[in-house]
Motif scaffolding. Structure first.
Motif, PDB file in Angstrom:
ATOM      1  N   VAL A   1       0.790  -1.283   0.051  1.00 13.77           N
ATOM      2  CA  VAL A   1      -0.070   0.049   0.095  1.00 13.77           C
ATOM      3  C   VAL A   1       0.943   1.121   0.005  1.00 13.77           C
ATOM      4  CG1 VAL A   1      -1.780   1.166   1.263  1.00 13.77           C
ATOM      5  CG2 VAL A   1      -1.851  -1.121   1.321  1.00 13.77           C
ATOM      6  N   ILE A   2       0.696   2.193  -0.768  1.00 13.28           N
ATOM      7  CA  ILE A   2       1.277   3.437  -0.822  1.00 13.28           C
ATOM      8  C   ILE A   2       0.420   4.669  -0.258  1.00 13.28           C
ATOM      9  CG2 ILE A   2       2.613   5.014  -2.169  1.00 13.28           C
ATOM     10  CD1 ILE A   2       3.562   2.619  -3.948  1.00 13.28           C
ATOM     11  N   THR A   3       0.728   5.398   0.627  1.00 13.48           N
ATOM     12  CA  THR A   3      -0.136   6.263   1.119  1.00 13.48           C
ATOM     13  C   THR A   3       0.845   7.512   1.359  1.00 13.48           C
ATOM     14  OG1 THR A   3       0.168   5.520   3.461  1.00 13.48           O
ATOM     15  CG2 THR A   3      -1.764   4.824   2.320  1.00 13.48           C
ATOM     16  N   GLN A   4       0.136   8.685   1.325  1.00 12.99           N
ATOM     17  CA  GLN A   4       0.973   9.910   1.721  1.00 12.99           C
ATOM     18  C   GLN A   4       1.458   9.684   3.060  1.00 12.99           C
ATOM     19  OE1 GLN A   4      -1.077  13.536   0.255  1.00 12.99           O
ATOM     20  NE2 GLN A   4       0.444  14.680   0.569  1.00 12.99           N
TER      21      GLN A   4
ATOM     22  N   THR B   1       4.200   0.555   2.562  1.00 15.52           N
ATOM     23  CA  THR B   1       4.103  -0.224   3.585  1.00 15.52           C
ATOM     24  C   THR B   1       3.569  -1.825   2.828  1.00 15.52           C
ATOM     25  OG1 THR B   1       1.872   0.319   4.351  1.00 15.52           O
ATOM     26  CG2 THR B   1       3.789   1.418   5.388  1.00 15.52           C
ATOM     27  N   THR B   2       3.357  -2.657   3.753  1.00 13.52           N
ATOM     28  CA  THR B   2       2.682  -3.968   3.131  1.00 13.52           C
ATOM     29  C   THR B   2       1.185  -4.025   3.895  1.00 13.52           C
ATOM     30  OG1 THR B   2       3.583  -5.096   5.043  1.00 13.52           O
ATOM     31  CG2 THR B   2       4.682  -5.306   3.147  1.00 13.52           C
ATOM     32  N   VAL B   3       0.350  -4.385   3.204  1.00 13.78           N
ATOM     33  CA  VAL B   3      -1.109  -4.543   3.415  1.00 13.78           C
ATOM     34  C   VAL B   3      -1.168  -5.032   4.870  1.00 13.78           C
ATOM     35  CG1 VAL B   3      -3.175  -5.801   3.066  1.00 13.78           C
ATOM     36  CG2 VAL B   3      -1.902  -4.801   1.146  1.00 13.78           C
TER      37      VAL B   3
ATOM     38  N   ASN C   1       1.142  -5.325   7.039  1.00 14.68           N
ATOM     39  CA  ASN C   1       1.945  -4.455   8.197  1.00 14.68           C
ATOM     40  C   ASN C   1       1.958  -2.892   7.795  1.00 14.68           C
ATOM     41  OD1 ASN C   1       3.279  -3.710  10.381  1.00 14.68           O
ATOM     42  ND2 ASN C   1       4.653  -5.219  10.379  1.00 14.68           N
ATOM     43  N   PRO C   2       1.200  -2.115   8.136  1.00 13.94           N
ATOM     44  CA  PRO C   2       1.073  -0.936   7.549  1.00 13.94           C
ATOM     45  C   PRO C   2       1.505   0.143   8.345  1.00 13.94           C
ATOM     46  CG  PRO C   2      -1.051  -1.478   8.701  1.00 13.94           C
ATOM     47  CD  PRO C   2      -0.536  -2.624   8.824  1.00 13.94           C
ATOM     48  N   ASN C   3       2.577  -0.461   9.519  1.00 16.41           N
ATOM     49  CA  ASN C   3       3.122   0.283  10.678  1.00 16.41           C
ATOM     50  C   ASN C   3       4.604   0.234  10.308  1.00 16.41           C
ATOM     51  OD1 ASN C   3       0.778   1.026  12.178  1.00 16.41           O
ATOM     52  ND2 ASN C   3       0.903  -0.734  13.043  1.00 16.41           N
ATOM     53  N   ILE C   4       5.151  -0.207   9.315  1.00 13.74           N
ATOM     54  CA  ILE C   4       6.687  -0.392   9.016  1.00 13.74           C
ATOM     55  C   ILE C   4       6.709  -0.146   7.639  1.00 13.74           C
ATOM     56  CG2 ILE C   4       8.414  -2.050   8.732  1.00 13.74           C
ATOM     57  CD1 ILE C   4       7.658  -2.225  11.755  1.00 13.74           C
ATOM     58  N   ILE C   5       7.478   1.190   7.625  1.00 17.33           N
ATOM     59  CA  ILE C   5       7.663   1.846   6.424  1.00 17.33           C
ATOM     60  C   ILE C   5       8.932   1.040   5.509  1.00 17.33           C
ATOM     61  CG2 ILE C   5       8.489   3.908   5.053  1.00 17.33           C
ATOM     62  CD1 ILE C   5       7.395   5.661   7.495  1.00 17.33           C
ATOM     63  N   GLN C   6       8.639   0.438   4.436  1.00 18.04           N
ATOM     64  CA  GLN C   6       9.227  -0.258   3.416  1.00 18.04           C
ATOM     65  C   GLN C   6      10.261   0.734   2.429  1.00 18.04           C
ATOM     66  OE1 GLN C   6       9.850  -3.426   3.814  1.00 18.04           O
ATOM     67  NE2 GLN C   6       7.952  -3.301   5.192  1.00 18.04           N
ATOM     68  N   GLY C   7       9.539   1.775   2.234  1.00 24.05           N
ATOM     69  CA  GLY C   7      10.482   2.999   1.637  1.00 24.05           C
ATOM     70  C   GLY C   7       9.593   4.256   1.353  1.00 24.05           C
ATOM     71  N   LEU C   8      10.209   5.360   0.880  1.00 24.23           N
ATOM     72  CA  LEU C   8       9.856   6.731   0.907  1.00 24.23           C
ATOM     73  C   LEU C   8      10.029   7.168  -0.541  1.00 24.23           C
ATOM     74  CD1 LEU C   8      10.944   7.983   4.468  1.00 24.23           C
ATOM     75  CD2 LEU C   8       8.602   7.264   3.599  1.00 24.23           C
ATOM     76  N   LEU C   9       9.218   8.002  -0.837  1.00 22.62           N
ATOM     77  CA  LEU C   9       9.096   8.875  -2.476  1.00 22.62           C
ATOM     78  C   LEU C   9       8.753  10.146  -2.082  1.00 22.62           C
ATOM     79  CD1 LEU C   9       9.302   8.579  -5.481  1.00 22.62           C
ATOM     80  CD2 LEU C   9       6.801   7.875  -5.330  1.00 22.62           C
ATOM     81  N   SER C  10       9.431  10.973  -2.802  1.00 24.22           N
ATOM     82  CA  SER C  10       9.219  12.540  -2.870  1.00 24.22           C
ATOM     83  C   SER C  10       8.968  13.019  -4.174  1.00 24.22           C
ATOM     84  CB  SER C  10      10.390  13.290  -2.003  1.00 24.22           C
ATOM     85  OG  SER C  10      10.347  14.752  -2.521  1.00 24.22           O
ATOM     86  N   ILE C  11       7.949  13.302  -4.701  1.00 25.46           N
ATOM     87  CA  ILE C  11       7.462  13.958  -6.030  1.00 25.46           C
ATOM     88  C   ILE C  11       6.777  15.147  -6.194  1.00 25.46           C
ATOM     89  CG2 ILE C  11       7.072  11.460  -6.754  1.00 25.46           C
ATOM     90  CD1 ILE C  11       3.982  12.096  -6.711  1.00 25.46           C
ATOM     91  N   GLU C  12       6.959  15.859  -6.945  1.00 22.60           N
ATOM     92  CA  GLU C  12       6.375  16.975  -7.281  1.00 22.60           C
ATOM     93  C   GLU C  12       5.486  16.964  -8.674  1.00 22.60           C
ATOM     94  OE1 GLU C  12       7.855  21.843  -7.711  1.00 22.60           O
ATOM     95  OE2 GLU C  12       9.212  20.328  -7.193  1.00 22.60           O
ATOM     96  N   ASP C  13       4.519  17.604  -8.472  1.00 26.28           N
ATOM     97  CA  ASP C  13       3.612  17.904  -9.803  1.00 26.28           C
ATOM     98  C   ASP C  13       3.893  19.077 -10.521  1.00 26.28           C
ATOM     99  OD1 ASP C  13       1.613  18.610 -11.404  1.00 26.28           O
ATOM    100  OD2 ASP C  13      -0.150  17.742 -10.321  1.00 26.28           O
ATOM    101  N   LYS C  14       4.636  18.846 -11.830  1.00 26.24           N
ATOM    102  CA  LYS C  14       5.156  19.997 -12.573  1.00 26.24           C
ATOM    103  C   LYS C  14       3.967  20.269 -13.600  1.00 26.24           C
ATOM    104  CE  LYS C  14       9.386  20.330 -11.063  1.00 26.24           C
ATOM    105  NZ  LYS C  14       9.836  21.689 -10.641  1.00 26.24           N
ATOM    106  N   GLN C  15       2.922  20.222 -13.483  1.00 30.26           N
ATOM    107  CA  GLN C  15       1.645  20.576 -14.285  1.00 30.26           C
ATOM    108  C   GLN C  15       1.615  19.772 -15.523  1.00 30.26           C
ATOM    109  OE1 GLN C  15      -0.700  22.372 -12.667  1.00 30.26           O
ATOM    110  NE2 GLN C  15       0.790  22.242 -11.044  1.00 30.26           N
ATOM    111  N   ASP C  16       2.789  19.330 -16.018  1.00 30.23           N
ATOM    112  CA  ASP C  16       2.748  18.277 -17.275  1.00 30.23           C
ATOM    113  C   ASP C  16       3.410  17.094 -17.079  1.00 30.23           C
ATOM    114  OD1 ASP C  16       5.274  19.380 -17.200  1.00 30.23           O
ATOM    115  OD2 ASP C  16       5.235  20.061 -19.439  1.00 30.23           O
ATOM    116  N   HIS C  17       4.116  16.884 -15.909  1.00 27.61           N
ATOM    117  CA  HIS C  17       4.695  15.477 -15.644  1.00 27.61           C
ATOM    118  C   HIS C  17       4.836  15.613 -14.032  1.00 27.61           C
ATOM    119  CE1 HIS C  17       7.970  18.337 -15.887  1.00 27.61           C
ATOM    120  NE2 HIS C  17       9.008  17.041 -15.066  1.00 27.61           N
ATOM    121  N   VAL C  18       5.249  14.432 -13.443  1.00 25.56           N
ATOM    122  CA  VAL C  18       5.586  14.180 -12.212  1.00 25.56           C
ATOM    123  C   VAL C  18       7.276  14.229 -12.146  1.00 25.56           C
ATOM    124  CG1 VAL C  18       5.629  12.663 -10.517  1.00 25.56           C
ATOM    125  CG2 VAL C  18       3.586  13.131 -11.497  1.00 25.56           C
ATOM    126  N   PHE C  19       7.819  14.937 -11.357  1.00 22.72           N
ATOM    127  CA  PHE C  19       9.199  14.874 -11.014  1.00 22.72           C
ATOM    128  C   PHE C  19       9.641  14.412  -9.633  1.00 22.72           C
ATOM    129  CE2 PHE C  19      13.543  16.193  -9.664  1.00 22.72           C
ATOM    130  CZ  PHE C  19      13.882  16.404 -11.029  1.00 22.72           C
TER     131      PHE C  19
END
Length: 174
Positions: A32-35, A68-70, A72-90
């Motif tokens: 599961v990927i959540t903010q 996280t895994t379905v 075990n939602p309390n253990i973070i497996q990885g993180l991602l930082s993105i930005e909406d550039k209005q015509d693509h995601v960075f």
């Protein structure tokens, strides 16, 4: 205003899986990927992560997501930082948790899962899956081979519609 230097992506795509895979048993775990929220602060302390995720979280131009895994939602497996550039995601940053790095890692597929998610966000926002990022020069060929990313110029790379679709279908069932 101080201009921050961009950090090129420096993550090795260990394996494109369907969710994440236990390296020892081969068992696959749905994810599961959540903010990421301020409530997650205890889990993103600096000593556990290479990057300053607290700073990323404070930057209102960026969206930070946790994998996280379905089961075990309390253990973070990885993180991602993105930005909406209005015509693509960075993609600004991507990082596997400490226990998913190096020779002793537990799960394969964390970086691929997060990148596929960035592509999915791009599709959902009407950008046809286009995702851009800066890569460490030593990893440009690796990203071309594993993600089918295209080298644009300098350190800049992008994932086009065809490559994004391939990644999304690899990781997401719907």
């Amino acid at each position: 205003m101080k201009n921050k230097a961009k950090t090129p992506l420096d993550v090795h795509i260990d394996k494109l899986t369907n969710s994440i895979e236990n390296i020892t048993t081969g068992e696959v775990f749905d994810t599961v990927i959540t903010q990421l929220t301020a409530k997650d602060n205890k889990q993103i302390v600096a000593k556990s992560w290479q990057f300053d995720w607290q700073s990323e979280l404070k930057d209102k131009t960026k969206l930070i997501y946790k994998l996280t895994t379905v089961n075990n939602p309390n253990i973070i497996q990885g993180l991602l930082s993105i930005e909406d550039k209005q015509d693509h995601v960075f993609m600004h940053l991507i990082e596997s948790s400490k226990f998913n790095n190096g020779k002793e890692k537990i799960y394969l597929g964390v970086p691929g899962n997060l990148i596929a998610f960035a592509c999915k966000v791009s599709v959902e926002r009407g950008y046809q899956g286009f995702v851009a990022f800066d890569a460490k020069s030593a990893l440009i060929k690796h990203y071309q081979d594993t993600l089918y990313a295209t080298h644009f110029r300098g350190l800049r790379m992008f994932i086009d519609n065809k490559a994004a679709t391939r990644l999304i279908l690899q990781y997401f069932k719907s």
